[in-house]
Design a protein around this motif. Structure first.
Motif, PDB file in Angstrom:
ATOM      1  N   HIS A 132       0.842  -1.199   0.000  1.00 49.25           N
ATOM      2  CA  HIS A 132       0.000   0.000   0.000  1.00 49.25           C
ATOM      3  C   HIS A 132       0.882   1.255   0.000  1.00 49.25           C
ATOM      4  O   HIS A 132       1.817   1.380   0.784  1.00 49.25           O
ATOM      5  N   GLY A 133       0.586   2.160  -0.900  1.00 46.23           N
ATOM      6  CA  GLY A 133       1.375   3.382  -1.005  1.00 46.23           C
ATOM      7  C   GLY A 133       2.475   3.311  -2.042  1.00 46.23           C
ATOM      8  O   GLY A 133       3.048   4.342  -2.402  1.00 46.23           O
ATOM      9  N   HIS A 134       2.788   2.105  -2.508  1.00 45.01           N
ATOM     10  CA  HIS A 134       3.783   1.955  -3.566  1.00 45.01           C
ATOM     11  C   HIS A 134       3.080   1.832  -4.915  1.00 45.01           C
ATOM     12  O   HIS A 134       2.062   1.152  -5.039  1.00 45.01           O
ATOM     13  N   ARG A 135       3.630   2.466  -5.906  1.00 45.11           N
ATOM     14  CA  ARG A 135       3.057   2.421  -7.239  1.00 45.11           C
ATOM     15  C   ARG A 135       3.899   1.515  -8.127  1.00 45.11           C
ATOM     16  O   ARG A 135       5.124   1.438  -7.976  1.00 45.11           O
ATOM     17  N   PRO A 136       3.272   0.822  -9.087  1.00 46.51           N
ATOM     18  CA  PRO A 136       4.058   0.040 -10.046  1.00 46.51           C
ATOM     19  C   PRO A 136       5.030   0.929 -10.812  1.00 46.51           C
ATOM     20  O   PRO A 136       4.905   2.161 -10.822  1.00 46.51           O
ATOM     21  N   ALA A 137       5.986   0.304 -11.449  1.00 47.97           N
ATOM     22  CA  ALA A 137       6.989   1.026 -12.225  1.00 47.97           C
ATOM     23  C   ALA A 137       6.331   1.795 -13.367  1.00 47.97           C
ATOM     24  O   ALA A 137       5.201   1.499 -13.774  1.00 47.97           O
ATOM     25  N   GLY A 138       7.051   2.790 -13.869  1.00 49.99           N
ATOM     26  CA  GLY A 138       6.558   3.522 -15.020  1.00 49.99           C
ATOM     27  C   GLY A 138       6.297   2.585 -16.181  1.00 49.99           C
ATOM     28  O   GLY A 138       7.011   1.594 -16.370  1.00 49.99           O
ATOM     29  N   ASN A 139       5.272   2.863 -16.953  1.00 46.86           N
ATOM     30  CA  ASN A 139       4.854   2.072 -18.113  1.00 46.86           C
ATOM     31  C   ASN A 139       4.070   0.811 -17.743  1.00 46.86           C
ATOM     32  O   ASN A 139       3.684   0.062 -18.643  1.00 46.86           O
ATOM     33  N   VAL A 140       3.824   0.566 -16.449  1.00 47.68           N
ATOM     34  CA  VAL A 140       3.109  -0.642 -16.053  1.00 47.68           C
ATOM     35  C   VAL A 140       1.681  -0.314 -15.619  1.00 47.68           C
ATOM     36  O   VAL A 140       1.463   0.558 -14.779  1.00 47.68           O
ATOM     37  N   ARG A 141       0.739  -1.036 -16.195  1.00 44.83           N
ATOM     38  CA  ARG A 141      -0.636  -1.088 -15.698  1.00 44.83           C
ATOM     39  C   ARG A 141      -0.805  -2.481 -15.101  1.00 44.83           C
ATOM     40  O   ARG A 141      -0.821  -3.472 -15.833  1.00 44.83           O
ATOM     41  N   ARG A 142      -0.900  -2.551 -13.787  1.00 42.90           N
ATOM     42  CA  ARG A 142      -0.915  -3.838 -13.084  1.00 42.90           C
ATOM     43  C   ARG A 142      -2.350  -4.265 -12.796  1.00 42.90           C
ATOM     44  O   ARG A 142      -3.159  -3.479 -12.310  1.00 42.90           O
ATOM     45  N   HIS A 143      -2.634  -5.541 -13.074  1.00 42.08           N
ATOM     46  CA  HIS A 143      -3.984  -6.077 -12.898  1.00 42.08           C
ATOM     47  C   HIS A 143      -3.932  -7.336 -12.033  1.00 42.08           C
ATOM     48  O   HIS A 143      -3.596  -8.422 -12.532  1.00 42.08           O
ATOM     49  N   PRO A 144      -4.251  -7.268 -10.751  1.00 45.47           N
ATOM     50  CA  PRO A 144      -4.369  -8.488  -9.944  1.00 45.47           C
ATOM     51  C   PRO A 144      -5.599  -9.291 -10.389  1.00 45.47           C
ATOM     52  O   PRO A 144      -6.684  -8.721 -10.568  1.00 45.47           O
ATOM     53  N   VAL A 145      -5.416 -10.589 -10.572  1.00 44.89           N
ATOM     54  CA  VAL A 145      -6.512 -11.449 -11.024  1.00 44.89           C
ATOM     55  C   VAL A 145      -6.679 -12.586 -10.023  1.00 44.89           C
ATOM     56  O   VAL A 145      -5.912 -13.550 -10.030  1.00 44.89           O
ATOM     57  N   PRO A 146      -7.662 -12.499  -9.104  1.00 42.52           N
ATOM     58  CA  PRO A 146      -7.853 -13.566  -8.127  1.00 42.52           C
ATOM     59  C   PRO A 146      -8.410 -14.826  -8.779  1.00 42.52           C
ATOM     60  O   PRO A 146      -9.530 -14.824  -9.302  1.00 42.52           O
ATOM     61  N   THR A 147      -7.617 -15.883  -8.775  1.00 42.42           N
ATOM     62  CA  THR A 147      -8.033 -17.136  -9.390  1.00 42.42           C
ATOM     63  C   THR A 147      -7.110 -18.246  -8.919  1.00 42.42           C
ATOM     64  O   THR A 147      -5.992 -17.991  -8.476  1.00 42.42           O
ATOM     65  N   ASP A 148      -7.573 -19.472  -9.032  1.00 44.29           N
ATOM     66  CA  ASP A 148      -6.780 -20.652  -8.713  1.00 44.29           C
ATOM     67  C   ASP A 148      -6.501 -21.379 -10.024  1.00 44.29           C
ATOM     68  O   ASP A 148      -7.438 -21.727 -10.755  1.00 44.29           O
ATOM     69  N   LEU A 149      -5.244 -21.631 -10.320  1.00 46.44           N
ATOM     70  CA  LEU A 149      -4.878 -22.240 -11.600  1.00 46.44           C
ATOM     71  C   LEU A 149      -5.399 -23.661 -11.747  1.00 46.44           C
ATOM     72  O   LEU A 149      -5.543 -24.153 -12.862  1.00 46.44           O
ATOM     73  N   VAL A 150      -5.677 -24.315 -10.626  1.00 44.59           N
ATOM     74  CA  VAL A 150      -6.111 -25.711 -10.676  1.00 44.59           C
ATOM     75  C   VAL A 150      -7.627 -25.846 -10.641  1.00 44.59           C
ATOM     76  O   VAL A 150      -8.207 -26.635 -11.397  1.00 44.59           O
ATOM     77  N   THR A 151      -8.286 -25.077  -9.797  1.00 44.99           N
ATOM     78  CA  THR A 151      -9.721 -25.293  -9.572  1.00 44.99           C
ATOM     79  C   THR A 151     -10.624 -24.289 -10.275  1.00 44.99           C
ATOM     80  O   THR A 151     -11.832 -24.543 -10.398  1.00 44.99           O
ATOM     81  N   ASP A 152     -10.083 -23.167 -10.726  1.00 48.92           N
ATOM     82  CA  ASP A 152     -10.914 -22.116 -11.319  1.00 48.92           C
ATOM     83  C   ASP A 152     -10.712 -22.021 -12.823  1.00 48.92           C
ATOM     84  O   ASP A 152      -9.728 -22.528 -13.374  1.00 48.92           O
ATOM     85  N   ASP A 153     -11.619 -21.326 -13.469  1.00 50.79           N
ATOM     86  CA  ASP A 153     -11.448 -20.992 -14.889  1.00 50.79           C
ATOM     87  C   ASP A 153     -10.606 -19.722 -14.964  1.00 50.79           C
ATOM     88  O   ASP A 153     -11.129 -18.615 -15.073  1.00 50.79           O
ATOM     89  N   TRP A 154      -9.299 -19.881 -14.859  1.00 51.38           N
ATOM     90  CA  TRP A 154      -8.405 -18.728 -14.831  1.00 51.38           C
ATOM     91  C   TRP A 154      -8.440 -17.934 -16.129  1.00 51.38           C
ATOM     92  O   TRP A 154      -8.187 -16.724 -16.137  1.00 51.38           O
ATOM     93  N   ARG A 155      -8.780 -18.584 -17.229  1.00 54.10           N
ATOM     94  CA  ARG A 155      -8.854 -17.864 -18.507  1.00 54.10           C
ATOM     95  C   ARG A 155      -9.993 -16.856 -18.505  1.00 54.10           C
ATOM     96  O   ARG A 155      -9.843 -15.733 -18.995  1.00 54.10           O
ATOM     97  N   ALA A 156     -11.128 -17.242 -17.917  1.00 63.03           N
ATOM     98  CA  ALA A 156     -12.258 -16.312 -17.829  1.00 63.03           C
ATOM     99  C   ALA A 156     -11.909 -15.143 -16.927  1.00 63.03           C
ATOM    100  O   ALA A 156     -12.228 -13.979 -17.235  1.00 63.03           O
ATOM    101  N   GLY A 157     -11.255 -15.428 -15.800  1.00 62.77           N
ATOM    102  CA  GLY A 157     -10.864 -14.351 -14.901  1.00 62.77           C
ATOM    103  C   GLY A 157      -9.883 -13.393 -15.539  1.00 62.77           C
ATOM    104  O   GLY A 157      -9.964 -12.168 -15.351  1.00 62.77           O
ATOM    105  N   LEU A 158      -8.962 -13.932 -16.293  1.00 59.19           N
ATOM    106  CA  LEU A 158      -7.965 -13.111 -16.969  1.00 59.19           C
ATOM    107  C   LEU A 158      -8.622 -12.219 -18.016  1.00 59.19           C
ATOM    108  O   LEU A 158      -8.342 -11.015 -18.113  1.00 59.19           O
TER     109      LEU A 158
END
Length: 287
Positions: A132-158
């Protein structure tokens, strides 16, 4: 940092982050991660201390100590990622099971890039709070995607997070595959092979099968198992494995050209030599 809700494999991301603290303090460091201390917390440092005590006096020939291997792996992936982005033709990066990865914050990004970090919600929430309070590097748009690679449809979340599957992306799978069963690896790579656009770079690491039960590192393997995060799958032929899912890759052993960085102190056995506990750093593209 609040790690409530972390499963045992997620907790290993804190160990990796504690290793980044150590590396960043070295005068000959292979990279610098000023965010690691905020993310590792007491849990990560305690896990590192357990590993350090166990491996101080013995390790398998041909395998570096845990700290050196992680330093080489991190720098290798950093370098391959920079190469993949250098032309400006790719502006999406997906970091699978991102854990406490800080590349979106600590790397120099040559042009605007969308970085998608996939992991379970508890892990991403803890990371957001710690940074909190830190920003990503210049030129980065960061997108956290909550998903489980094994149990979830990670492609839909992405896709819901804004990812455009018809366009190329760099796919990073660091420290992921050997915690999955062979069946789970098959499913993940098959899904990725169908989902990734042609020409998309892939960067990952794999264990050789001998490394899953190497007597000289039995103590380390048992420690990971006692944490609930055993190594459970590997491949001695990464090129063949990934070709089956549409990727043409090169597998490099740490210590070979392009994956040395002055940290490998052992002779690197040729891959024709049987009975060797190996690790592979892999990069290539979707056909």
């Amino acid at each position: 940092m609040n790690v409530h809700g972390f499963d045992p494999v997620a907790r290993t991301s804190l160990l990796t982050t504690a290793l980044r603290i150590r590396e960043s303090a070295r005068p000959d460091r292979l990279y610098d991660d000023p965010y690691a201390a905020a993310l590792a917390g007491e849990v990560g440092v305690a896990l590192f201390d357990e590993v350090a005590r166990l491996t101080a006096d013995s390790r398998a020939p041909g395998l570096p100590d845990t700290a050196d291997y992680n330093a080489v792996r991190t720098r290798f992936i950093d370098d391959r990622l920079a190469e993949a982005l250098a032309s400006g033709a790719v502006d999406q990066v997906v970091i699978a099971a991102a854990g406490m990865d800080t590349r979106a914050y600590r790397l120099d990004w040559p042009h605007p890039v969308d970085v998608y970090e996939l992991d379970r919600a508890a892990v991403l929430d803890a990371k957001e709070a710690a940074l909190h309070g830190h920003r990503p590097a210049g030129n980065v748009r960061r997108h956290p995607v909550p998903t489980d690679l094994v149990t979830d449809d990670w492609r839909a979340g992405l896709t819901a997070a804004g990812f455009e599957p018809a366009r190329r992306a760099v796919w990073v799978l660091e420290g992921v595959l050997y915690y999955l069963t062979a069946a789970e690896v098959h499913t993940l790579l098959a899904d990725l092979g169908r989902f990734a656009a042609g020409g998309s770079p892939l960067i990952c690491d794999l264990l050789g099968e001998e490394a899953l039960d190497a007597p000289p590192i039995r103590g380390l393997l048992d420690l990971f198992a006692s944490w609930g995060s055993p190594w459970v799958s590997g491949s001695d032929e990464p090129e063949t494995l990934l070709a089956g899912y549409g990727f043409t890759v090169t597998a490099t052993q740490p210590g070979e050209p392009g994956a040395d960085y002055g940290r490998w102190t052992d002779t690197v056995p040729d891959r024709s030599v049987p009975g060797v506990a190996r690790v592979f750093l892999v990069h290539g593209t979707r056909d």
